[in-house]
Design a protein around this motif. Sequence first.
Motif, PDB file in Angstrom:
ATOM      1  N   VAL A  86      -4.012 -22.383 -14.087  1.00 18.75           N
ATOM      2  CA  VAL A  86      -5.100 -21.751 -13.428  1.00 18.75           C
ATOM      3  C   VAL A  86      -4.769 -21.637 -11.849  1.00 18.75           C
ATOM      4  N   LYS A  87      -4.548 -22.765 -11.290  1.00 21.36           N
ATOM      5  CA  LYS A  87      -4.001 -22.727  -9.856  1.00 21.36           C
ATOM      6  C   LYS A  87      -2.908 -21.984  -9.300  1.00 21.36           C
ATOM      7  N   GLU A  88      -2.004 -21.764 -10.293  1.00 23.27           N
ATOM      8  CA  GLU A  88      -0.679 -21.114  -9.975  1.00 23.27           C
ATOM      9  C   GLU A  88      -1.076 -19.656 -10.244  1.00 23.27           C
ATOM     10  N   VAL A  89      -1.784 -18.999 -11.249  1.00 25.90           N
ATOM     11  CA  VAL A  89      -1.872 -17.724 -11.696  1.00 25.90           C
ATOM     12  C   VAL A  89      -2.965 -17.178 -10.911  1.00 25.90           C
ATOM     13  N   SER A  90      -4.028 -17.889 -10.600  1.00 25.47           N
ATOM     14  CA  SER A  90      -5.390 -17.412  -9.871  1.00 25.47           C
ATOM     15  C   SER A  90      -5.117 -16.525  -8.720  1.00 25.47           C
ATOM     16  N   PRO A  91      -4.206 -16.855  -7.865  1.00 23.47           N
ATOM     17  CA  PRO A  91      -3.897 -15.939  -6.557  1.00 23.47           C
ATOM     18  C   PRO A  91      -3.392 -14.765  -7.064  1.00 23.47           C
ATOM     19  N   SER A  92      -2.897 -14.451  -8.192  1.00 24.64           N
ATOM     20  CA  SER A  92      -2.310 -13.193  -8.674  1.00 24.64           C
ATOM     21  C   SER A  92      -3.413 -12.297  -9.398  1.00 24.64           C
ATOM     22  N   VAL A  93      -4.695 -12.795  -9.494  1.00 20.02           N
ATOM     23  CA  VAL A  93      -5.700 -12.348 -10.087  1.00 20.02           C
ATOM     24  C   VAL A  93      -6.830 -11.732  -9.132  1.00 20.02           C
ATOM     25  N   VAL A  94      -7.161 -10.389  -9.273  1.00 19.36           N
ATOM     26  CA  VAL A  94      -8.005  -9.787  -8.368  1.00 19.36           C
ATOM     27  C   VAL A  94      -9.262  -9.321  -9.114  1.00 19.36           C
ATOM     28  N   GLY A  95     -10.405  -9.037  -8.005  1.00 18.33           N
ATOM     29  CA  GLY A  95     -11.735  -8.410  -8.457  1.00 18.33           C
ATOM     30  C   GLY A  95     -11.640  -6.922  -8.274  1.00 18.33           C
ATOM     31  N   GLY A 137      -8.141  -7.259 -12.048  1.00 15.29           N
ATOM     32  CA  GLY A 137      -6.860  -6.949 -12.033  1.00 15.29           C
ATOM     33  C   GLY A 137      -5.748  -7.821 -11.890  1.00 15.29           C
ATOM     34  N   VAL A 138      -4.565  -7.364 -11.979  1.00 17.33           N
ATOM     35  CA  VAL A 138      -3.526  -8.414 -11.814  1.00 17.33           C
ATOM     36  C   VAL A 138      -2.580  -7.672 -10.938  1.00 17.33           C
ATOM     37  N   ILE A 139      -1.984  -8.683 -10.006  1.00 23.07           N
ATOM     38  CA  ILE A 139      -0.974  -8.152  -9.075  1.00 23.07           C
ATOM     39  C   ILE A 139       0.366  -8.183  -9.771  1.00 23.07           C
ATOM     40  N   ILE A 140       1.032  -7.065  -9.889  1.00 25.12           N
ATOM     41  CA  ILE A 140       2.314  -6.922 -10.437  1.00 25.12           C
ATOM     42  C   ILE A 140       3.539  -6.712  -9.377  1.00 25.12           C
ATOM     43  N   ARG A 141       3.438  -6.313  -8.196  1.00 24.07           N
ATOM     44  CA  ARG A 141       4.321  -5.993  -7.112  1.00 24.07           C
ATOM     45  C   ARG A 141       3.722  -6.791  -5.990  1.00 24.07           C
ATOM     46  N   SER A 142       4.492  -7.339  -5.060  1.00 27.48           N
ATOM     47  CA  SER A 142       4.014  -7.875  -3.825  1.00 27.48           C
ATOM     48  C   SER A 142       3.726  -6.944  -2.713  1.00 27.48           C
ATOM     49  N   ASN A 143       4.103  -5.629  -2.792  1.00 25.76           N
ATOM     50  CA  ASN A 143       3.661  -4.707  -1.803  1.00 25.76           C
ATOM     51  C   ASN A 143       2.169  -3.964  -2.464  1.00 25.76           C
ATOM     52  N   GLY A 144       1.466  -4.518  -3.350  1.00 22.70           N
ATOM     53  CA  GLY A 144       0.147  -3.742  -3.537  1.00 22.70           C
ATOM     54  C   GLY A 144      -0.054  -3.154  -4.654  1.00 22.70           C
ATOM     55  N   TRP A 145       0.653  -3.265  -5.765  1.00 22.80           N
ATOM     56  CA  TRP A 145       0.763  -2.764  -7.043  1.00 22.80           C
ATOM     57  C   TRP A 145      -0.168  -3.616  -8.061  1.00 22.80           C
ATOM     58  N   ILE A 146      -1.302  -3.139  -8.577  1.00 25.42           N
ATOM     59  CA  ILE A 146      -1.942  -4.006  -9.477  1.00 25.42           C
ATOM     60  C   ILE A 146      -2.222  -3.263 -10.752  1.00 25.42           C
ATOM     61  N   VAL A 147      -2.062  -4.060 -11.903  1.00 21.81           N
ATOM     62  CA  VAL A 147      -2.308  -3.191 -13.236  1.00 21.81           C
ATOM     63  C   VAL A 147      -3.873  -3.954 -13.792  1.00 21.81           C
ATOM     64  N   THR A 148      -4.527  -2.989 -14.387  1.00 21.58           N
ATOM     65  CA  THR A 148      -5.895  -3.196 -14.827  1.00 21.58           C
ATOM     66  C   THR A 148      -6.102  -2.306 -16.151  1.00 21.58           C
ATOM     67  N   ASN A 149      -7.561  -2.242 -16.298  1.00 19.61           N
ATOM     68  CA  ASN A 149      -7.862  -1.292 -17.557  1.00 19.61           C
ATOM     69  C   ASN A 149      -8.100   0.101 -17.007  1.00 19.61           C
ATOM     70  N   ALA A 150      -7.968   1.127 -17.788  1.00 21.21           N
ATOM     71  CA  ALA A 150      -8.353   2.332 -17.448  1.00 21.21           C
ATOM     72  C   ALA A 150      -9.706   2.555 -17.344  1.00 21.21           C
ATOM     73  N   ASN A 193       0.912  -6.321   1.727  1.00 14.95           N
ATOM     74  CA  ASN A 193       2.140  -7.114   1.555  1.00 14.95           C
ATOM     75  C   ASN A 193       2.118  -8.594   1.266  1.00 14.95           C
ATOM     76  N   ALA A 194       3.005  -9.152   0.969  1.00 16.61           N
ATOM     77  CA  ALA A 194       3.205 -10.666   0.617  1.00 16.61           C
ATOM     78  C   ALA A 194       2.335 -11.110  -0.452  1.00 16.61           C
ATOM     79  N   LEU A 195       1.970  -9.993  -1.220  1.00 13.30           N
ATOM     80  CA  LEU A 195       1.240 -10.744  -2.330  1.00 13.30           C
ATOM     81  C   LEU A 195       1.833 -11.552  -3.556  1.00 13.30           C
ATOM     82  N   ILE A 196       0.950 -12.163  -4.371  1.00 16.23           N
ATOM     83  CA  ILE A 196       1.846 -13.009  -5.183  1.00 16.23           C
ATOM     84  C   ILE A 196       1.677 -12.356  -6.585  1.00 16.23           C
ATOM     85  N   PRO A 197       2.722 -11.837  -7.335  1.00 13.32           N
ATOM     86  CA  PRO A 197       2.657 -11.155  -8.346  1.00 13.32           C
ATOM     87  C   PRO A 197       2.841 -12.196  -9.722  1.00 13.32           C
ATOM     88  N   VAL A 198       2.207 -11.846 -10.791  1.00 15.00           N
ATOM     89  CA  VAL A 198       2.250 -12.527 -11.966  1.00 15.00           C
ATOM     90  C   VAL A 198       3.661 -12.617 -12.381  1.00 15.00           C
TER      91      VAL A 198
END
Length: 371
Positions: free
Chosen positions: A64-73, A97-110, A150-155
């Motif tokens: 949870v500690k490792e993955v949580s920084p890659s999870v967004v509201g 949402g879930v961060i998939i790229r460090s430069n700000g790309w996030i995947v979520t549900n449509a 930038n410098a986001l943490i992707p899953v």
Amino acid sequence: MRGLGEERMNRVGKNGAIALLCSLMLLSGMGTAQAQQKGTTQSAKQSAVKVSNKVSTDLVPQIVKEVSPSVVGIIGKGDVSQVNANSDRYNLMHGTGVIIRSNGWIVTNAHVVKGLKNATVVTTDGKSYKVKEIFMDETSDLALVKITANALIPVKFAKSIQDTEVGEKVIALGTPISFSLRNSATVGVVSGLNRGVNASYRLIQSDTAINPGNSGGPLVNMKGEVLGINTMKFAAVGVENMGFSIPADTVQYVINQLMKYGEVKRPSLGLSLEESWSAIVGLPSDDPLMVTKVLSQEAEKAGIHEDDVLYSINGTAVTSIVDINELFKAYLPGQTVKLLMQSDGDIVIRKLVLSRQGLLIPDEESEAYEL
């Protein structure tokens, strides 16, 4: 006197020897007791260490500690036509949402971002970002969201879910019920794989608690890998802990298509197909699909007719619509496939050029689907 003295001395010597022997035995006993006590203490310490090690083997807090920084509201104003204005004075809707790229790309549900206005992403450190771009694929219920960061943490996605086992422990992370509950974690197990329920692709079933707002969040295994994106659950009286997630391979397929084309280019057989009764109700079945309508020029040129029966595509047997959708993740419109079919009682092979079309359009009057 001399003899008496010697005898006395002998007695004294014997008594002294006996006393010395008793002392030695006493000391020896004390040493044994101390050794036993020391051994017991060491054993207790070893047991304590074992218990401590046993507790430390629970990986959930660490993951949870490792993955949580890659999870967004994700939060914004909803579509007034779809939301009861009286239910929320600010008419706000939110998801995960879930961060998939460090430069700000996030995947979520449509369904999380559809109709969402002034959408804002909030990261685990409390920073807010306005959403700049949204690319949606409603068929898979997946979307890509872009923020300026930038410098986001992707899953890290699981390379394959083929090694996943039913009963395996998993964690769901998300924003249930209230936006103030961001990055909440629930734990459960994988309840089932390859579930074809109310979706175009196969889903992962789990008993982790998934509530409104968890949509778009990750389902994580004990390696810290994302197995899937949480998308829906069954909610009714008497129904408990039945959540579903889009598998990682489907998520990667959609992400790659959206990144490359800005949309998902799905191939089509250009046919309306009907599943067997067994496939519809979920019984084990190897019954083929029946053609109820020919929709494309490519299908007409291939010599396919109504009431023909479809057994396989490029050597892979298909017995349901979901089978075809899963298979077509490896194809693009314009490619040619070989169909093993039955036509007028004869087994034939038809070469068909895949056309371009949306996916899974059911005929409301029957159980037929356009593909």
